[in-house]
Scaffold this active site. Structure first.
Site, PDB file in Angstrom:
ATOM      1  N   SER A 164       0.967  -1.086   0.276  1.00 32.78           N
ATOM      2  CA  SER A 164       0.001  -0.044   0.067  1.00 32.78           C
ATOM      3  C   SER A 164       0.992   1.272  -0.003  1.00 32.78           C
ATOM      4  O   SER A 164       1.844   1.433   0.857  1.00 32.78           O
ATOM      5  CB  SER A 164      -0.806   0.026   1.128  1.00 32.78           C
ATOM      6  OG  SER A 164      -1.484   1.171   1.308  1.00 32.78           O
ATOM      7  N   HIS A 173      -1.019  -1.445  -4.184  1.00 27.52           N
ATOM      8  CA  HIS A 173      -2.584  -0.942  -3.435  1.00 27.52           C
ATOM      9  C   HIS A 173      -2.423   0.418  -3.279  1.00 27.52           C
ATOM     10  O   HIS A 173      -1.721   1.038  -2.786  1.00 27.52           O
ATOM     11  CB  HIS A 173      -2.547  -1.554  -2.294  1.00 27.52           C
ATOM     12  CG  HIS A 173      -3.808  -1.632  -1.696  1.00 27.52           C
ATOM     13  ND1 HIS A 173      -5.054  -2.516  -1.765  1.00 27.52           N
ATOM     14  CD2 HIS A 173      -4.139  -0.695  -0.512  1.00 27.52           C
ATOM     15  CE1 HIS A 173      -5.983  -2.199  -1.006  1.00 27.52           C
ATOM     16  NE2 HIS A 173      -5.494  -1.056  -0.287  1.00 27.52           N
ATOM     17  N   ASP A 197      -4.679   3.290  -1.954  1.00 23.81           N
ATOM     18  CA  ASP A 197      -6.106   3.810  -1.263  1.00 23.81           C
ATOM     19  C   ASP A 197      -6.495   5.091  -1.816  1.00 23.81           C
ATOM     20  O   ASP A 197      -5.976   6.202  -1.454  1.00 23.81           O
ATOM     21  CB  ASP A 197      -5.435   3.992   0.010  1.00 23.81           C
ATOM     22  CG  ASP A 197      -5.145   2.641   0.587  1.00 23.81           C
ATOM     23  OD1 ASP A 197      -6.267   1.527   0.753  1.00 23.81           O
ATOM     24  OD2 ASP A 197      -4.269   2.083   1.398  1.00 23.81           O
ATOM     25  N   MET A 232      -9.219   7.998  -0.736  1.00 24.57           N
ATOM     26  CA  MET A 232      -9.941   8.481   0.433  1.00 24.57           C
ATOM     27  C   MET A 232     -10.708   9.711   0.257  1.00 24.57           C
ATOM     28  O   MET A 232     -10.021  10.690  -0.370  1.00 24.57           O
ATOM     29  CB  MET A 232      -9.281   8.617   1.679  1.00 24.57           C
ATOM     30  CG  MET A 232      -8.379   7.120   2.109  1.00 24.57           C
ATOM     31  SD  MET A 232      -7.715   7.356   3.898  1.00 24.57           S
ATOM     32  CE  MET A 232      -6.508   5.771   3.624  1.00 24.57           C
ATOM     33  N   HIS A 235      -8.264   0.723  -4.178  1.00 20.47           N
ATOM     34  CA  HIS A 235      -9.310   0.596  -2.912  1.00 20.47           C
ATOM     35  C   HIS A 235     -10.001   1.906  -2.816  1.00 20.47           C
ATOM     36  O   HIS A 235      -9.306   3.025  -2.113  1.00 20.47           O
ATOM     37  CB  HIS A 235      -8.442   0.173  -1.617  1.00 20.47           C
ATOM     38  CG  HIS A 235      -9.469   0.024  -0.605  1.00 20.47           C
ATOM     39  ND1 HIS A 235      -8.849  -0.078   0.705  1.00 20.47           N
ATOM     40  CD2 HIS A 235     -10.724  -0.138  -0.511  1.00 20.47           C
ATOM     41  CE1 HIS A 235      -9.433  -0.311   1.627  1.00 20.47           C
ATOM     42  NE2 HIS A 235     -10.787  -0.499   1.029  1.00 20.47           N
ATOM     43  N   MET A 265     -12.233   4.087  -0.867  1.00 18.29           N
ATOM     44  CA  MET A 265     -12.747   4.581   0.602  1.00 18.29           C
ATOM     45  C   MET A 265     -13.509   5.697   0.239  1.00 18.29           C
ATOM     46  O   MET A 265     -13.101   7.002   0.653  1.00 18.29           O
ATOM     47  CB  MET A 265     -11.893   4.394   1.421  1.00 18.29           C
ATOM     48  CG  MET A 265     -11.574   3.119   1.854  1.00 18.29           C
ATOM     49  SD  MET A 265      -9.923   3.376   2.969  1.00 18.29           S
ATOM     50  CE  MET A 265      -8.610   3.104   1.519  1.00 18.29           C
ATOM     51  N   MET A 281     -11.279  -5.776   5.658  1.00 20.04           N
ATOM     52  CA  MET A 281     -10.395  -4.612   6.492  1.00 20.04           C
ATOM     53  C   MET A 281     -10.290  -5.270   7.828  1.00 20.04           C
ATOM     54  O   MET A 281     -11.231  -5.790   8.386  1.00 20.04           O
ATOM     55  CB  MET A 281     -11.168  -3.419   6.581  1.00 20.04           C
ATOM     56  CG  MET A 281     -11.551  -2.754   5.314  1.00 20.04           C
ATOM     57  SD  MET A 281      -9.982  -1.807   4.457  1.00 20.04           S
ATOM     58  CE  MET A 281      -9.150  -1.452   5.929  1.00 20.04           C
ATOM     59  N   ASP A 320      -6.658  -6.238   4.633  1.00 12.29           N
ATOM     60  CA  ASP A 320      -5.951  -4.744   4.241  1.00 12.29           C
ATOM     61  C   ASP A 320      -5.976  -4.111   5.790  1.00 12.29           C
ATOM     62  O   ASP A 320      -6.725  -4.150   6.588  1.00 12.29           O
ATOM     63  CB  ASP A 320      -6.828  -4.003   3.506  1.00 12.29           C
ATOM     64  CG  ASP A 320      -5.946  -2.710   3.346  1.00 12.29           C
ATOM     65  OD1 ASP A 320      -4.982  -2.253   3.818  1.00 12.29           O
ATOM     66  OD2 ASP A 320      -6.691  -1.965   2.756  1.00 12.29           O
TER      67      ASP A 320
HETATM   68  C1  DX5 Z   1      -6.323   1.558   5.644  1.00 15.18           C
HETATM   69  C2  DX5 Z   1      -5.946   1.317   4.051  1.00 15.18           C
HETATM   70  C3  DX5 Z   1      -4.638   0.425   3.894  1.00 15.18           C
HETATM   71  C4  DX5 Z   1      -3.280   1.129   4.546  1.00 15.18           C
HETATM   72  C5  DX5 Z   1      -2.874  -0.210   5.311  1.00 15.18           C
HETATM   73  O1  DX5 Z   1      -7.567   2.381   5.472  1.00 15.18           O
HETATM   74  O2  DX5 Z   1      -6.773   0.951   3.326  1.00 15.18           O
HETATM   75  O3  DX5 Z   1      -4.405   0.187   2.688  1.00 15.18           O
HETATM   76  O4  DX5 Z   1      -2.504   1.617   3.841  1.00 15.18           O
HETATM   77  O5  DX5 Z   1      -1.555   0.008   5.863  1.00 15.18           O
HETATM   78  P1  DX5 Z   1      -0.794  -0.768   7.112  1.00 15.18           P
HETATM   79  O6  DX5 Z   1      -0.159  -2.208   6.177  1.00 15.18           O
HETATM   80  O7  DX5 Z   1       0.645   0.031   7.315  1.00 15.18           O
HETATM   81  O8  DX5 Z   1      -1.899  -1.078   8.049  1.00 15.18           O
HETATM   82 ZN    ZN Z   2      -6.313  -0.162   1.574  1.00 11.82          ZN
END
Ligand code: DX5
Ligand code: ZN
Length: 211
Positions: free
Chosen positions: A6, A31, A33, A35, A65, A67, A136, A170
């Site tokens: 990620s 990955h 993310d 948001m 991903h 969110m 998650m 994740d």
């Molecule tokens: C959290 C994200 C993850 C995050 C994971 O909301 O969706 O992808 O980056 O990070 P680590 O592996 O550091 O927990």
């Molecule tokens: Zn993620």
């Protein structure tokens, strides 16, 4: 098992260098993310970053991903940007089934993500539309949180319900819990902190691939 580092844990000002390090270490996916500050209390990247990553690293499958509350408005833009997997959340206010159908219609792999408080049973009817379920293992929003081992039961529940697609986890996934996750049927490990802060990502990825 496959690995999807990620980029939330990458150095934003050295994104190209850090992604190249993951490729050199043998990563399977990357990955990303997204948001929106509504679905989660954080803001991250825009589709422009996905497009830039895809242009620079065309062979690297981008595991995006979302969110965000309104993913239906962004299916085309993320597919055009080069997402290989597009994951939405089951908890969105709209119609997740329709969004998954729209993603499939674009020929992109569909992912369905569930927050820790959402049961496997709650997504039963959506499973036929999901190529991957992203469980998650922390509350979504931030990297570097502690892995929630209760989510292993949810993975077992999904398999017991007959789900045979890919399972991805994740949040807080590390070298310490990867074998346990694999024992519960995990196919793809998202690893942010664990991979980008690793002293030897190649050795760690080799170990994960062997699980
Ligand atoms: C959290 C994200 C993850 C995050 C994971 O909301 O969706 O992808 O980056 O990070 P680590 O592996 O550091 O927990
Ligand atoms: Zn993620």
């Amino acid at each position: 098992m496959k690995i999807s580092p990620s980029i939330l844990a990458a150095d934003m000002l050295n994104m190209e260098r850090d992604v190249q390090r993951m490729i050199d270490a043998g990563t399977d996916w990357l990955h990303v993310d997204i948001m929106d500050a509504h679905f989660v209390p954080n803001l991250s990247y825009s589709p422009a970053l996905v497009a830039a990553l895809h242009a620079r690293f065309p062979e690297l499958p981008l595991d995006v991903h979302l969110m965000m509350d309104n993913p239906e408005k962004y299916v085309d833009v993320f597919c055009d940007a080069g997402a290989a997997v597009l994951t939405i959340h089951a908890e969105i206010p709209g119609d997740p089934a329709q969004v998954l159908r729209d993603i499939r219609a674009r020929g992109v792999m569909t992912g369905l993500s569930v927050k820790p408080g959402t049961s496997a049973e709650a997504i039963r009817d959506l499973l036929p539309l999901a190529d991957m379920v992203l469980v998650m293992t922390v509350e979504p929003g931030f990297g570097g949180q502690k892995f929630n081992a209760d989510m292993l039961d949810k993975m077992d529940d999904l398999r017991r319900m007959g789900y045979t697609g890919l399972l991805e986890a994740d949040g807080g996934v590390s070298m310490k819990n990867a074998a346990l996750l694999r024992a519960h049927g995990l196919d793809v490990a998202v690893m942010g902190t664990a991979m980008f802060r690793s002293a030897d990502p190649k050795a760690d990825m080799t170990a994960i691939h062997a699980l």
